[in-house]
Structure formats: structure tokens, C-alpha cells
Enzyme design. Structure first.
Site, PDB file in Angstrom:
ATOM      1  N   GLY A   1    -116.313   7.509  39.675  1.00 16.81           N
ATOM      2  CA  GLY A   1    -115.613   8.377  40.628  1.00 16.81           C
ATOM      3  C   GLY A   1    -114.124   8.106  40.646  1.00 16.81           C
ATOM      4  N   ASP A   2    -113.418   9.020  41.337  1.00 18.62           N
ATOM      5  CA  ASP A   2    -111.968   8.915  41.458  1.00 18.62           C
ATOM      6  C   ASP A   2    -111.669   8.607  42.918  1.00 18.62           C
ATOM      7  OD1 ASP A   2    -109.286   9.483  41.939  1.00 18.62           O
ATOM      8  OD2 ASP A   2    -109.199  10.949  40.303  1.00 18.62           O
TER       9      ASP A   2
ATOM     10  N   ASP B   1     -92.277 -40.093  36.890  1.00 13.36           N
ATOM     11  CA  ASP B   1     -93.708 -40.290  36.633  1.00 13.36           C
ATOM     12  C   ASP B   1     -94.032 -39.788  35.238  1.00 13.36           C
ATOM     13  OD1 ASP B   1     -96.189 -41.218  37.109  1.00 13.36           O
ATOM     14  OD2 ASP B   1     -96.763 -39.718  38.588  1.00 13.36           O
TER      15      ASP B   1
ATOM     16  N   ARG C   1    -105.748  -5.736  42.528  1.00 14.75           N
ATOM     17  CA  ARG C   1    -104.735  -5.307  41.543  1.00 14.75           C
ATOM     18  C   ARG C   1    -104.699  -3.774  41.428  1.00 14.75           C
ATOM     19  NH1 ARG C   1    -107.183  -9.725  38.487  1.00 14.75           N
ATOM     20  NH2 ARG C   1    -105.734 -11.462  38.321  1.00 14.75           N
TER      21      ARG C   1
ATOM     22  N   ASP D   1    -115.281   3.089  39.876  1.00 16.68           N
ATOM     23  CA  ASP D   1    -114.164   3.197  38.927  1.00 16.68           C
ATOM     24  C   ASP D   1    -114.306   4.530  38.199  1.00 16.68           C
ATOM     25  OD1 ASP D   1    -112.076   2.621  36.928  1.00 16.68           O
ATOM     26  OD2 ASP D   1    -112.284   0.550  37.623  1.00 16.68           O
TER      27      ASP D   1
HETATM   28  C1  SAM Z   1    -105.304  -3.005  37.112  1.00 16.82           C
HETATM   29  S1  SAM Z   1    -106.960  -2.559  37.022  1.00 16.82           S
HETATM   30  C2  SAM Z   1    -107.696  -3.650  38.186  1.00 16.82           C
HETATM   31  C3  SAM Z   1    -109.129  -3.921  37.894  1.00 16.82           C
HETATM   32  C4  SAM Z   1    -109.842  -4.832  38.858  1.00 16.82           C
HETATM   33  N1  SAM Z   1    -109.805  -4.354  40.212  1.00 16.82           N
HETATM   34  C5  SAM Z   1    -109.316  -6.236  38.748  1.00 16.82           C
HETATM   35  O1  SAM Z   1    -108.751  -6.772  39.693  1.00 16.82           O
HETATM   36  O2  SAM Z   1    -109.496  -6.815  37.682  1.00 16.82           O
HETATM   37  C6  SAM Z   1    -107.003  -0.993  37.831  1.00 16.82           C
HETATM   38  C7  SAM Z   1    -108.384  -0.377  37.848  1.00 16.82           C
HETATM   39  O3  SAM Z   1    -108.321   0.786  38.665  1.00 16.82           O
HETATM   40  C8  SAM Z   1    -109.042   1.817  38.029  1.00 16.82           C
HETATM   41  N2  SAM Z   1    -108.534   3.132  38.523  1.00 16.82           N
HETATM   42  C9  SAM Z   1    -107.319   3.666  38.323  1.00 16.82           C
HETATM   43  N3  SAM Z   1    -107.233   4.875  38.923  1.00 16.82           N
HETATM   44  C10 SAM Z   1    -108.411   5.081  39.520  1.00 16.82           C
HETATM   45  C11 SAM Z   1    -108.936   6.151  40.300  1.00 16.82           C
HETATM   46  N4  SAM Z   1    -108.188   7.202  40.575  1.00 16.82           N
HETATM   47  N5  SAM Z   1    -110.193   6.050  40.768  1.00 16.82           N
HETATM   48  C12 SAM Z   1    -110.955   4.956  40.488  1.00 16.82           C
HETATM   49  N6  SAM Z   1    -110.515   3.915  39.748  1.00 16.82           N
HETATM   50  C13 SAM Z   1    -109.262   3.977  39.275  1.00 16.82           C
HETATM   51  C14 SAM Z   1    -108.746   1.592  36.559  1.00 16.82           C
HETATM   52  O4  SAM Z   1    -109.691   2.249  35.732  1.00 16.82           O
HETATM   53  C15 SAM Z   1    -108.826   0.081  36.472  1.00 16.82           C
HETATM   54  O5  SAM Z   1    -110.126  -0.355  36.230  1.00 16.82           O
END
Ligand code: SAM
Length: 544
Positions: free
Chosen positions: A431-432, A16, A448, A405
């Protein structure tokens, strides 16, 4: 075709043809307007015509049909001259474009549109006969081991007609027969890239012939892959695609002036971008392809400029440690990284830009992979710029999403809130997720995130989510889910990226299912959300 009363075919050939211009694929036009759109795109420009061919070799063993597939493709470059509207419409009104890929037939009236052809003309007509015949010789007469050394001219097997080939086979039409030289190979990942023409033969003055192996173009493309990536990164960094966005074609000298670079260096970079399909070059100068306008200019919802910059400034350096990471494993490589100075504000912003562009491209597919309309609140953990949260609120009118985040990320979120696109149904909380209380929600989202962490941290996070999620609530995980039968080519660099950068890894569905079930999430289901991402949904069971 393989039925009790019918003989299995010796060989089945499928082919094709498509036309590509500026990163777009043109198939057959659906109506006259579509034909006009296609022909206008081709007007005055070079385009590529690709024909993909599959040769299925069949033989019957113990009444079972055994097949082997061999594939290749041929590319021909065609240039249309500058054509008037009147001529285009006359051609369209002739009816000829309607059943032709790209809207023209070079072998008939369409031939008058063409200024030149580089490559196999018959490929443009629809079948690359020359490449096909070479492929047949490669399949049915692979070079013998002794052929690889110098052999007497008269010992070269004559090339039989196709009819004779089946006579030779005598019931066993296995093309690999007598294949000690290894010239024939089964269809395999990568061979579909097609660039495996038959080996070539050359006679010297003594009448002896040397047979060289097929040219490994696909392999050389891999060897040179990093140069192509770097050219793309640097063109992005110098804002070449911004300078050319929505502009009339510009000459190299003018572009060099605008990006403050040397004319000779700029010209080479621009020509490489043309070869990579990112720019187009005409007598009037260089201009962006549609792909570059959409994805490589630094503005726009679907821009991957940030990703290219992050790859250039950050991932590129990390990959110089790949050997070390492979030798020592992720933990050792990560330990070394942990000593690196804290990421600068600039690096953080660049990372956010990279994630934002990528997530904008996949967010709708993630949001709609499952029907989430039963949830009225969601919390996107590590939700970064809120790109997925916004796509979710667009799809589900009653859903409210909280993005959690790290504080240093949330601080930059206003840079990504486009006029008129923010919604009060998306809120941001610093926050963490390993330490702070998680916002209340019916659905928890990890997009992710889990692939970045080793199993103990994943358990820690899932246990915290499980503690906050009420029975009937859900967990949505968006990741590239490893599947044995679908080794996604696109996920392979990502897997190495994790190795050099984190202690995490990609996981399979059984692994995600086990992890989620261990934390009280059942009915775990998988859906694909495009090329590189999958979505896993689990439901929180009532505690026993
Ligand atoms: C790979 S990125 C993914 C971003 C988003 N969820 C996406 O799919 O596009 C990982 C995200 O996790 C956040 N992150 C990493 N450790 C974290 C924590 N302990 N608490 C909150 N956020 C966190 C990072 O700042 C980043 O924004």
C-alpha cells in the site's frame, strides 16, 4: 584539583593505550582465558597500538579555572612472530599480560613475542614521548609570523625544559600567548584525529631556517576519502570478501583467478584493503579481518554489502550532482531527479538489501529504546523488509506487527525471510501510506521515513496516522535527531544524501515535538538508539 586552598595545575596530561587487530579493540584482559584469546589473535600477525593523549592546559583568570584541551594520537605497528601454544601459556602464567592493553608488555617479557616494530617503541610501552614533546613545542612555542619566512638560525627560540616553561609564563601560562603565527589551535572537531604533528624546521647552507606548517594529515585523509570508499565498493562488487570468507589465506594470483581480474590490479586493490583495515596480509597471503567477515561478505544478517553496492551504483552518481543541489537547493535537484526513469527492479532490490543490513544492525536498539510492552499491535509504515518488525516481535512476545510498504517492495520481501526466522506475528500489506487506508494498530512506527519528505508531506502523513490512532495509542519515530551540542559526524553525509536525493531533511527534537503535537501526540520523549539513530515516542491524546 582546582580547590580554594590548592593552586590550579599548569597542565594535566592524560593518556591511554589500546591494541587493535582486524577492526577489534583489545583492552586489558579480564582473566587468563581472555589473555589467551587476545594473544592468539595477535599471533603471527601485525597489529596496531594506539595511544591517545590529551593535554589540558589550565590557567586561572579572576579565580576561575580556564582550560584548553589539545589532543593527538600515535599509532605504532607491531608484528608478533608465530608463537607456540606452550610459549603463549607460559607467558600468560607469568602474570604479565593481566594489566596490559592487548595482553602483553613489550618492555618486559612480552618483548620476546615481537618480531618487529614500525614506529615509536615508547608508544607501545604506553606513552608516545617524542610526539608529546613536539606537541608541547607546538603549544608553548608556536611559530611566530616572522618564523614562517626565512629567519636567522640564532633567532630560533631555545627549547626550554618543562620547568623553565612555567617560569616564562609568569602567572599567565596561556600557550596561545604571542601566537600571531597561529601555530596553536584550540581543541576542535577533527583535531582529535591527532595527525597534527609540530611543524618541521630545516636549515640551509646559509644557516637560515624554513619552518613548514604542521602536516595536515587529517585534511589529506578527507581529500582522499572518496578513493577509499571506491576501493571498498569495488572490492565488495568483485566479491573479494566472499572469496576470502572463512578461508585460509590466499595469494593475490589465486584471488585474481577467482574474481576474474588482472593480477596486478587485484594486488593493488588487496593492498589498499589491507591499509584500510579490511584485509590482513601475511606471508601466506591475504585473509579477511573479522570486520570484513561480518559486514562485507554478501551473506549474513549484519552484512553491509548491499549498502556498499547501493552506494557504488546509486549514491555515487547522485553525489556527482552535489554542487548543483547546493547551488539550487533540494527542490530543484529533486525536480531534475523526478525526470529520471522509474527505478528498475534490480535497483529496488539493491536498495532493500542496503536498508536490510543497516536496519538489522540498529533494530534491537530502536525496539528497546522505550518500553513498548503496553502495545499489542503495531504498524511499521514503510517497514521495507520487516527487519525492525522482526526485532520488535523478538523483544515483545505479545506484539503483532503489520508492515506496510509499496507493492513493488512487498513483492521482494520473501528474498529476505531467512529459514526459521519468519514469525507469524509479522504480516506484510502492500500500500501507499499517502493514499491507502492505514492498518489498525495501537502503535504506528515511522523508521527513517520522515526525513525523506518536506514539511507538507510530513503533515499529510501525520494527519492520516493521527486519524487512525486511538487515544492512548502511540507514534514511534526513528531518525537521526539533530542536536546542536551533538553534531553527529556520521549524520553529515546522510544530510547531504537527502539534499541530492529527496526534498526532505533531518530535523531537531523541538521540530519533531511541534510536528507531533500539531497532530495530537503529546508527552513526546527522545531516546538515543546507538551512534546514528534516535527514537522519538509520542502518545495520542484524547480529542478535546
Ligand atoms: C528509507 S526506507 C526506510 C525503511 C525502513 N523503515 C527502515 O528503517 O529500514 C523508506 C521506506 O519507505 C517506503 N515508502 C516510500 N514511500 C512510500 C509510500 N508512499 N507508501 C509506503 N511506503 C513507502 C520505501 O519503499 C522504503 O521501504
Amino acid at each position: 584539583m582546582h580547590q580554594k586552598d590548592l593552586r590550579a595545575p599548569d597542565v594535566v596530561i592524560g593518556a591511554d593505550t589500546i591494541v587493535t587487530v582486524g577492526g577489534l579493540i583489545l583492552e586489558k584482559p579480564v582473566d587468563k582465558q581472555d589473555a589467551y584469546r587476545m594473544l592468539s589473535r595477535l599471533n603471527g600477525k601485525e597489529h596496531s597500538v594506539f595511544t591517545g593523549v590529551a593535554i589540558v592546559h589550565c590557567c586561572t583568570k579572576d579565580s576561575q579555572l580556564d582550560t584548553e584541551v589539545s589532543e593527538f594520537h600515535e599509532e605504532t605497528t607491531v608484528k608478533f612472530s608465530e608463537l607456540s601454544e606452550e610459549l603463549l601459556w607460559e607467558y600468560i602464567d607469568s602474570g604479565e599480560p593481566m594489566d596490559k592493553a592487548g595482553g602483553y608488555g613489550i618492555q618486559a617479557l612480552g618483548g620476546m613475542l615481537v618480531e618487529y616494530v614500525h614506529g615509536d617503541f615508547l608508544n607501545v610501552v604506553g606513552f608516545p614521548l617524542n610526539h608529546f614533546c613536539k606537541k608541547l613545542v607546538e603549544l608553548y612555542y608556536p611559530p611566530q609570523h616572522e618564523d614562517m619566512q626565512r629567519v636567522k638560525h640564532d633567532s630560533i627560540p631555545p627549547v626550554d625544559t618543562f620547568e623553565n616553561l612555567s617560569d616564562v609564563e609568569e602567572g599567565s601560562s596561556d600557550p596561545a600567548q604571542g601566537n600571531e603565527g597561529g601555530g596553536h589551535r584550540r581543541a576542535e572537531a577533527g583535531s582529535g584525529r591527532g595527525q597534527v604533528p609540530a611543524g618541521s624546521q630545516g636549515a640551509d647552507s646559509n644557516g637560515t631556517v624554513e619552518i613548514t606548517p604542521p602536516f595536515p594529515a587529517g585534511l589529506l585523509e578527507l581529500v582522499d576519502g572518496f578513493k577509499a570508499s571506491k576501493a571498498l565498493f569495488i572490492a565488495c562488487k568483485l566479491k573479494v570478501f566472499d572469496v576470502l570468507k572463512d578461508e585460509a589465506p590466499l595469494k593475490a594470483v589465486d584471488i585474481a583467478g577467482k574474481i576474474d581480474a588482472s593480477v596486478c590490479g587485484t594486488e593493488r586493490l588487496l593492498d589498499v584493503c589491507v591499509a584500510l583495515g579490511l584485509l590482513e596480509k601475511t606471508d601466506r597471503g591475504y585473509c579477511n579481518t573479522d570486520l570484513a567477515d561480518l559486514h562485507l561478505a554478501s551473506d549474513g544478517e549484519y552484512s553491509l554489502h548491499g549498502l556498499a553496492m547501493h552506494s557504488n551504483d546509486h549514491a555515487w552518481n547522485l553525489f556527482t550532482d552535489l554542487e548543483l543541489a547546493v547551488r539550487e537547493g533540494a527542490d530543484a535537484a529533486f525536480g531534475r531527479k523526478a525526470e529520471d526513469p522509474v527505478q528498475s527492479k534490480q535497483t529496488k532490490l539493491q536498495f532493500m538489501r542496503a536498508m536490510h543490513g543497516l536496519t538489522n544492525l540498529t533494530a534491537r536498539q530502536v525496539a528497546t529504546a522505550f518500553d513498548l510492552s503496553r502495545f499489542s499491535s503495531a504498524c511499521d509504515l514503510g517497514g521495507c523488509t520487516g527487519a525492525l518488525a522482526r526485532a520488535l516481535t523478538r523483544e515483545y512476545p505479545r506484539l503483532k506487527v503489520t508492515v506496510l510498504d509499496l507493492p513493488e517492495v512487498i513483492e521482494h520481501v520473501p528474498c529476505f525471510q531467512l529459514e526459521g526466522r519468519q514469525t507469524e506475528r509479522v504480516s506484510f500489506v502492500p500500500g501507499d501510506f499517502f493514499k491507502d487506508g492505514l492498518p489498525e494498530a495501537e502503535l504506528y512506527i515511522l523508521s527513517r521515513i520522515l526525513h525523506e519528505w518536506p514539511d507538507d508531506k510530513v503533515h499529510q502523513l501525520l494527519s492520516r496516522i493521527s486519524g487512525s490512532c486511538k487515544p492512548g495509542g502511540g507514534i514511534l519515530v526513528a531518525e537521526t535527531v539533530l542536536e546542536e551540542k551533538r553534531p553527529a559526524r556520521g549524520s553529515l553525509p546522510a544530510s547531504l544524501n537527502l539534499l541530492v536525493r529527496t526534498q526532505g531533511r533531518e530535523r531537531s527534537l523541538p521540530e519533531y515535538r511541534r510536528l507531533l503535537e500539531q497532530h495530537g501526540f503529546w508527552d513526546v520523549q527522545l531516546a538515543h538508539a546507538g551512534d546514528r539513530l534516535d527514537v522519538v515516542l509520542g502518545t495520542r491524546a484524547s480529542p478535546p
